[in-house]
Motif scaffolding. Structure first.
Motif, PDB file in Angstrom:
ATOM      1  N   ASN A  61       0.844  -1.183   0.000  1.00  0.00           N
ATOM      2  CA  ASN A  61       0.000   0.000   0.000  1.00  0.00           C
ATOM      3  C   ASN A  61       0.888   1.245   0.000  1.00  0.00           C
ATOM      4  O   ASN A  61       1.333   1.697   1.034  1.00  0.00           O
ATOM      5  CB  ASN A  61      -0.903  -0.008   1.245  1.00  0.00           C
ATOM      6  CG  ASN A  61      -1.822   1.199   1.297  1.00  0.00           C
ATOM      7  OD1 ASN A  61      -2.118   1.792   0.267  1.00  0.00           O
ATOM      8  ND2 ASN A  61      -2.253   1.567   2.482  1.00  0.00           N
ATOM      9  N   HIS A  98      -3.723  -8.246   2.725  1.00  0.00           N
ATOM     10  CA  HIS A  98      -5.078  -8.114   3.263  1.00  0.00           C
ATOM     11  C   HIS A  98      -5.153  -6.955   4.245  1.00  0.00           C
ATOM     12  O   HIS A  98      -4.146  -6.354   4.603  1.00  0.00           O
ATOM     13  CB  HIS A  98      -5.481  -9.405   3.985  1.00  0.00           C
ATOM     14  CG  HIS A  98      -5.741 -10.556   3.071  1.00  0.00           C
ATOM     15  ND1 HIS A  98      -5.334 -11.833   3.348  1.00  0.00           N
ATOM     16  CD2 HIS A  98      -6.368 -10.615   1.868  1.00  0.00           C
ATOM     17  CE1 HIS A  98      -5.696 -12.642   2.368  1.00  0.00           C
ATOM     18  NE2 HIS A  98      -6.322 -11.919   1.456  1.00  0.00           N
ATOM     19  N   ILE A 102      -5.838  -1.218   2.920  1.00  0.00           N
ATOM     20  CA  ILE A 102      -6.179  -1.358   1.501  1.00  0.00           C
ATOM     21  C   ILE A 102      -7.680  -1.206   1.304  1.00  0.00           C
ATOM     22  O   ILE A 102      -8.132  -0.486   0.400  1.00  0.00           O
ATOM     23  CB  ILE A 102      -5.670  -2.712   0.960  1.00  0.00           C
ATOM     24  CG1 ILE A 102      -4.137  -2.677   0.850  1.00  0.00           C
ATOM     25  CG2 ILE A 102      -6.317  -3.048  -0.372  1.00  0.00           C
ATOM     26  CD1 ILE A 102      -3.516  -3.996   0.472  1.00  0.00           C
ATOM     27  N   GLU A 103      -8.463  -1.856   2.150  1.00  0.00           N
ATOM     28  CA  GLU A 103      -9.924  -1.747   2.019  1.00  0.00           C
ATOM     29  C   GLU A 103     -10.369  -0.295   2.223  1.00  0.00           C
ATOM     30  O   GLU A 103     -11.284   0.192   1.547  1.00  0.00           O
ATOM     31  CB  GLU A 103     -10.596  -2.654   3.036  1.00  0.00           C
ATOM     32  CG  GLU A 103     -12.097  -2.766   2.848  1.00  0.00           C
ATOM     33  CD  GLU A 103     -12.741  -3.795   3.753  1.00  0.00           C
ATOM     34  OE1 GLU A 103     -13.983  -3.830   3.807  1.00  0.00           O
ATOM     35  OE2 GLU A 103     -12.007  -4.564   4.417  1.00  0.00           O
ATOM     36  N   VAL A 106      -9.743   1.612  -0.986  1.00  0.00           N
ATOM     37  CA  VAL A 106     -10.729   1.235  -1.999  1.00  0.00           C
ATOM     38  C   VAL A 106     -12.076   1.878  -1.695  1.00  0.00           C
ATOM     39  O   VAL A 106     -12.765   2.388  -2.590  1.00  0.00           O
ATOM     40  CB  VAL A 106     -10.840  -0.300  -2.075  1.00  0.00           C
ATOM     41  CG1 VAL A 106     -12.052  -0.715  -2.895  1.00  0.00           C
ATOM     42  CG2 VAL A 106      -9.562  -0.888  -2.670  1.00  0.00           C
ATOM     43  N   ARG A 124     -13.744  -7.180  -2.644  1.00  0.00           N
ATOM     44  CA  ARG A 124     -12.531  -8.000  -2.551  1.00  0.00           C
ATOM     45  C   ARG A 124     -11.746  -7.984  -3.861  1.00  0.00           C
ATOM     46  O   ARG A 124     -10.509  -7.931  -3.853  1.00  0.00           O
ATOM     47  CB  ARG A 124     -12.900  -9.440  -2.163  1.00  0.00           C
ATOM     48  CG  ARG A 124     -13.391  -9.580  -0.734  1.00  0.00           C
ATOM     49  CD  ARG A 124     -13.850 -11.012  -0.441  1.00  0.00           C
ATOM     50  NE  ARG A 124     -12.755 -11.945  -0.582  1.00  0.00           N
ATOM     51  CZ  ARG A 124     -11.870 -12.222   0.378  1.00  0.00           C
ATOM     52  NH1 ARG A 124     -11.952 -11.614   1.548  1.00  0.00           N
ATOM     53  NH2 ARG A 124     -10.908 -13.100   0.184  1.00  0.00           N
ATOM     54  N   CYS A 127      -9.936  -4.700  -4.024  1.00  0.00           N
ATOM     55  CA  CYS A 127      -8.814  -4.700  -3.081  1.00  0.00           C
ATOM     56  C   CYS A 127      -7.640  -5.494  -3.640  1.00  0.00           C
ATOM     57  O   CYS A 127      -6.478  -5.090  -3.503  1.00  0.00           O
ATOM     58  CB  CYS A 127      -9.250  -5.300  -1.738  1.00  0.00           C
ATOM     59  SG  CYS A 127     -10.342  -4.234  -0.759  1.00  0.00           S
ATOM     60  N   TYR A 130      -5.940  -3.428  -6.264  1.00  0.00           N
ATOM     61  CA  TYR A 130      -5.188  -2.330  -5.631  1.00  0.00           C
ATOM     62  C   TYR A 130      -3.877  -2.846  -5.055  1.00  0.00           C
ATOM     63  O   TYR A 130      -2.804  -2.251  -5.256  1.00  0.00           O
ATOM     64  CB  TYR A 130      -6.045  -1.700  -4.541  1.00  0.00           C
ATOM     65  CG  TYR A 130      -5.418  -0.510  -3.857  1.00  0.00           C
ATOM     66  CD1 TYR A 130      -5.632   0.785  -4.311  1.00  0.00           C
ATOM     67  CD2 TYR A 130      -4.603  -0.673  -2.733  1.00  0.00           C
ATOM     68  CE1 TYR A 130      -5.066   1.887  -3.686  1.00  0.00           C
ATOM     69  CE2 TYR A 130      -4.029   0.411  -2.108  1.00  0.00           C
ATOM     70  CZ  TYR A 130      -4.269   1.690  -2.576  1.00  0.00           C
ATOM     71  OH  TYR A 130      -3.694   2.764  -1.951  1.00  0.00           O
ATOM     72  N   TRP A 469     -11.988  -7.554   3.479  1.00  0.00           N
ATOM     73  CA  TRP A 469     -10.773  -7.932   2.748  1.00  0.00           C
ATOM     74  C   TRP A 469      -9.819  -8.687   3.663  1.00  0.00           C
ATOM     75  O   TRP A 469      -9.018  -8.108   4.373  1.00  0.00           O
ATOM     76  CB  TRP A 469     -10.119  -6.685   2.173  1.00  0.00           C
ATOM     77  CG  TRP A 469      -8.860  -6.903   1.391  1.00  0.00           C
ATOM     78  CD1 TRP A 469      -7.704  -6.214   1.519  1.00  0.00           C
ATOM     79  CD2 TRP A 469      -8.617  -7.868   0.354  1.00  0.00           C
ATOM     80  NE1 TRP A 469      -6.753  -6.671   0.630  1.00  0.00           N
ATOM     81  CE2 TRP A 469      -7.291  -7.692  -0.108  1.00  0.00           C
ATOM     82  CE3 TRP A 469      -9.394  -8.871  -0.238  1.00  0.00           C
ATOM     83  CZ2 TRP A 469      -6.728  -8.468  -1.110  1.00  0.00           C
ATOM     84  CZ3 TRP A 469      -8.836  -9.644  -1.238  1.00  0.00           C
ATOM     85  CH2 TRP A 469      -7.521  -9.457  -1.665  1.00  0.00           C
TER      86      TRP A 469
END
Length: 934
Positions: A61, A98, A102-103, A106, A124, A127, A130, A469
């Motif tokens: 990320n 995970h 990240i979620e 998004v 998902r 994610c 990404y 995620w």
């Protein structure tokens, strides 16, 4: 006067003096890729003892920062040095993909597009895309640092194989009976709508309202303890910095052993700790007050206070965590909002009350505060308490408070139904503590106490997250009674399908419910057959903490347990911590043999790098200005086991140091242009200074290898730098230039120096390669073809020991001569300033000393060693007045004069026997002999 320059054997090499790192490094990376340099390095050790450094996965990320650059370079140095020491050491890079960050990104992107209600599988997929994008960016950046590894075959926590391994480890914990589901207070982020692990909480200063509240005390038993107290006007005083938890109060806790007092005031009788009476009286404005009764806290147990707003019972209970640091010594207890409060509530059978939703908003049943989030409720609660006459005092307080690591907002303790790994089940805590003490080497040693204290005090591991995620918790929940079911055999059957699915554990969300529940019995609690899938996912620290099972045990290029885990000091509560618990819980042993910790990157003033301060430096900035080699040099030059300082001044000093090392390599290469192995002189036939230098190189090589073994790379750097600057450039290379340039090409004197120059160069290249990888490879490629080992890369060289075959007596003699050389230099310098001599070759020196000293100098080529034209030895008794007298060597005197005779036009020594050969009238006898021989 003739021009004799063409008769000198001057140095020659294609190795450039100017490094031009920014241009040459990408070219080197391309060659490494084309030539499969990493594979060639590791293949050299096939079948050798394995060394396993298991990579802690960076988060996919965003761009890499100086901390991740520091980490990857240290790991690269470890892997390269271990390979060059003869171990089979692979580097399998990994990525953590995970989790919430990240979620969160998004979700932000979707919100900007007006898309806020998408199915789990779509979120998902986004994610995954990404994470894949940033994984590729980071991989490119890590390779640019010169880090070699299996970049085309890393481990990634979102692959089906990895996800299946993670879920399988949870199944193993379930089979051991270590996984429980229940309602407990956990750190909760109202902004991210999820529980947080200890490692996901950061402590920052926060300003909170500090309130003192009086609870009515109308219990019938009051008169038995304090008959003087009026039940209609007796209160117990509490203090809290979380007014929003007052609606959820269920008790008031006191310490059983503290002294409490009943205090009579103009407004009634109050109970509080005697030690805090005076500070409270001043704060509450009690002009007149007096103690009417003293009791121990234990005597108050069972008295019934009333909730200050709702009037429901709030019993007085006992708790040994109550302190006298501040407040009243009487602690407001809300079992739904504090770990210790919860434990007290469990002991006394109190309701675990937490009437709010995932956003921290009070539900409709909470009178006066329904619809308010906890932060907006604070002033409203204070206002209500004041309205009801229950507020004794209110202040503001700044204190350290937990914040979410991702959104940076304050978090709360909130009792929710979560999944936990019990620290008590199967003695997980005690076995982990024992392993910390007995089975793991902690580098630095203080890491042992740090992680020991964390494991010793940590609560049960909350492994559930209310997000999309991640790896799902494979369990079924009864829709009738909320009972959980997770039979291990069923779990393993489901998990096996993860590895077969295109996107791993997406199977859990995609598969029809009838397929998931096939063969599942009725609910063991209520007998119902109606189940639903658990929607919680696993804590990402469980994801990364099970990497030993997904990677070390599964891949043939690594192994379990790993020899080394290497990360920043924050991972004592993160990856080191979760990996230890995961491995101890299912394997009964730690996943690592050693744990090495590095510090944080700070600026030149020791401040943490922060965007708000404006002192953040990106690795790309340094590479674009200096080259990755200087960044690698910075890492190696620092004692990274502490915080590592980075500044322009530091980098500029390293550029100068790099130039000196590079120039030393260039000179050694340049004097070997006409040398081959067939010209090498056996060790026993080497000239004294050469054999001594070989001995010095052997010792420095051993020191650097020991430092590599102990992960003390700053010692490698400083030894390497000093060897180049002091022992080579300022000493040996300085004195042998004359031999290398002026002696006959194939004579012993020149070939002896070249033999040692060859060994010194190979030693330098080998010892610098793990750190200055680009420069070592470049120097290796410029070795004369006759000297270049039949190896594809510098990393295929091995750290073989050097043999100088020198006695202690001979070594001592040369060390004495080095001291003498320093004293002679001190004696010449004033004469240079006076104008008596220019270069040292202009000088004649006379040494005065003891018979023992003079005997030890007998038979040595002192002209070469001191780089002068004439040396005479005289007894100490003859030291003339005005001679330089040494403060370091007792009895030593030095007289400096201009050398007699004329300057040889070939070697520049002064000699009174020039012209002994009419063909060469302006050269000395030594040069005449060389010229006539040619």
């Amino acid at each position: 006067m003739s021009d004799y320059k063409s008769t000198l054997l001057l140095p020659k090499t294609s190795f450039p003096m100017k490094a031009n790192l920014r241009q040459r490094e990408p070219e080197a990376l391309a060659r490494w890729e084309e030539n499969q340099t990493y594979a060639r390095m590791t293949e050299s050790n096939n079948g050798a003892e394995r060394f396993v450094l298991h990579d802690g996965p960076p988060y996919a990320n965003g761009n890499i920062h100086m901390g991740t650059a520091l980490n990857k370079i240290i790991k690269d140095i470890v892997v390269k040095s271990r390979n060059m020491q003869g171990f089979q050491a692979e580097y399998v890079p990994g990525w953590d993909c995970h989790g919430l960050p990240i979620e969160h990104k998004v979700e932000q992107q979707l919100k900007e597009k007006g898309k806020t209600d998408l199915p789990t599988t779509v979120i998902r997929r986004l994610c995954r895309e990404y994470a894949t994008k940033w994984l590729d960016v980071q991989r490119k950046d890590f390779k640019r640092l010169g880090v070699l590894g299996q970049w085309d075959n890393p481990y990634v926590t979102m692959t089906p194989e990895y996800e299946a391994a993670t879920a399988r480890e949870l199944g193993r914990f379930m089979a051991e009976g270590s996984v429980v589901r229940g309602k407990k207070p956990v750190h909760w982020c109202c902004d991210c709508h999820t529980a947080l692990a200890e490692a996901e909480v950061e402590y920052e200063d926060h300003t909170s309202p500090s309130i003192y509240v009086r609870f009515p005390l109308k219990n019938a038993d009051l008169s038995q303890i304090c008959p003087q107290a009026d039940p209609a006007a007796t209160w117990i005083a509490i203090w809290t910095t979380t007014p929003w938890t007052i609606p959820d109060n269920m008790a008031v806790a006191v310490h059983p052993d503290f002294d409490y007092v009943f205090v009579q005031t103009e407004s009634g009788t109050y109970i509080l700790a005697e030690e805090l009476l005076e500070s409270c009286a001043e704060l509450f404005g009690w002009n007149e007050h007096g103690i009417i009764k003293r009791v121990k806290g234990a005597e108050l147990e069972g008295l019934q206070a009333e909730h200050p707003i709702y009037g429901r019972p709030s019993p007085i209970v006992l708790a040994d965590y109550v302190t006298l640091d501040t407040g009243t010594g009487c602690v407001h207890t809300a079992p739904g909002h504090g770990r210790e409060d919860f434990e007290t509530g469990q002991r006394y059978g109190l309701e675990i009350y937490s009437p709010m939703d995932d956003a921290g908003v009070f539900r409709k049943e909470v009178e006066f505060f329904a619809g308010l989030n906890v932060w907006d409720a604070n002033p409203k609660v204070i206002e209500k308490l004041k309205e009801l006459g229950k507020l004794l005092a209110s202040q503001k307080i700044t204190h350290s408070y937990p914040h979410c690591w991702r959104c940076k907002k304050p978090v709360i303790f909130r009792a929710t139904t979560q999944w936990f790994i019990s620290m008590a089940a199967n003695d997980l805590r005690e076995r982990a503590l024992k392993a910390i003490r007995n089975d793991v080497r902690w580098i630095p040693a203080w890491g042992e106490e740090r992680i020991y204290g964390m494991i010793e005090k940590r609560p049960d591991w909350c492994i559930s997250r209310q997000r999309n995620w991640g790896v799902p918790i494979v369990a079924l929940i009864c829709e009738e009674c909320d009972e959980a079911w997770h039979d291990p055999e069923w779990v393993f059957r489901i998990v096996d399908r993860f590895a077969e699915h295109e996107h791993g554990c997406d199977y859990w969300f995609d598969a029809p419910m009838e397929e998931i529940t096939e063969g599942v019995p009725v609910c063991p609690k209520c007998g119902a057959r109606k189940w639903k899938r658990e929607s919680d996912i696993l804590d990402v620290w469980f994801d990364s903490g099970t990497s030993f099972a997904a990677v070390c045990e599964q891949r043939k290029d690594v192994g379990y347990p790993a020899d080394l885990y290497l990360e920043g000091s924050d991972q004592h509560r993160g990856w080191f911590h979760s990996s230890l618990l995961a491995s101890m819980g299912t394997r009964g042993k730690p996943p690592y043999k050693s744990v090495l910790t590095h510090g944080y990157v700070v600026d030149g003033d020791g401040r943490k790098m922060s965007k708000s301060i404006g002192n953040v430096v990106a690795p790309k900035e340094i590479i674009d200005k200096y080259g990755a080699e200087i960044l690698r040099m910075w890492v190696a030059s620092s004692n990274y086991q502490e915080d590592v300082r980075l500044s322009t001044e530091t980098l500029d000093r390293l550029v100068d140091a790099y130039r000196r090392i590079r120039n030393t390599c260039k000179f050694l290469l340049s004097v070997l242009n006409d040398f081959g192995p067939e010209n090498a002189v056996p060790v026993k036939q080497l000239l004294g200074p050469d054999r001594f230098l070989l001995d010095v190189m052997a010792r420095r090589h051993e020191e650097m290898q020991q430092a590599y073994t102990e992960y003390e790379f700053h010692k490698v750097y400083h030894t390497l730098h000093n060897t180049c600057v002091v022992e080579l450039s300022s000493f040996w290379l300085d004195i042998v230039k004359d031999r290398l340039y002026c002696e006959s090409q194939d004579g012993l004197k020149r070939r002896s120096a070249q033999t040692v120059a060859w060994q010194a160069l190979l030693t330098l290249i080998r010892d610098m390669a793990p750190i200055l990888s680009f420069t070592a490879e470049e120097a290796f490629s410029h070795l004369p073809q006759s000297l270049k080992p039949a190896l594809p890369t510098v990393f295929s060289l091995r750290f073989d020991p050097l043999e100088a075959e020198i006695s202690d007596e001979e070594r001592s003699r040369w060390e004495l001569l080095l001291e003498l050389r320093g004293e002679v230099t001190k004696a010449i310098e004033p004469k240079r300033k006076e104008g008596l001599v220019g270069k040292s070759l202009d000088a004649k020196i006379t040494l005065y000393g003891s018979n023992e000293l003079l005997d030890r100098l007998d038979g040595l080529d002192l002209l070469e060693f001191f780089i002068v034209s004439r040396v005479e030895l005289q007894p100490e008794a003859n030291i003339p007045k005005g001679a330089y007298r040494s403060e370091e060597i007792e009895g030593l005197g030095v007289v400096v004069e201009h050398a007699q005779g004329e300057k040889c036009q070939r070697c520049w020594r002064f000699d009174d026997q020039l012209g002994t050969n009419s063909e060469y009238p302006d050269v000395c006898p030594r040069c005449t002999a060389v010229l006539t021989e040619a």
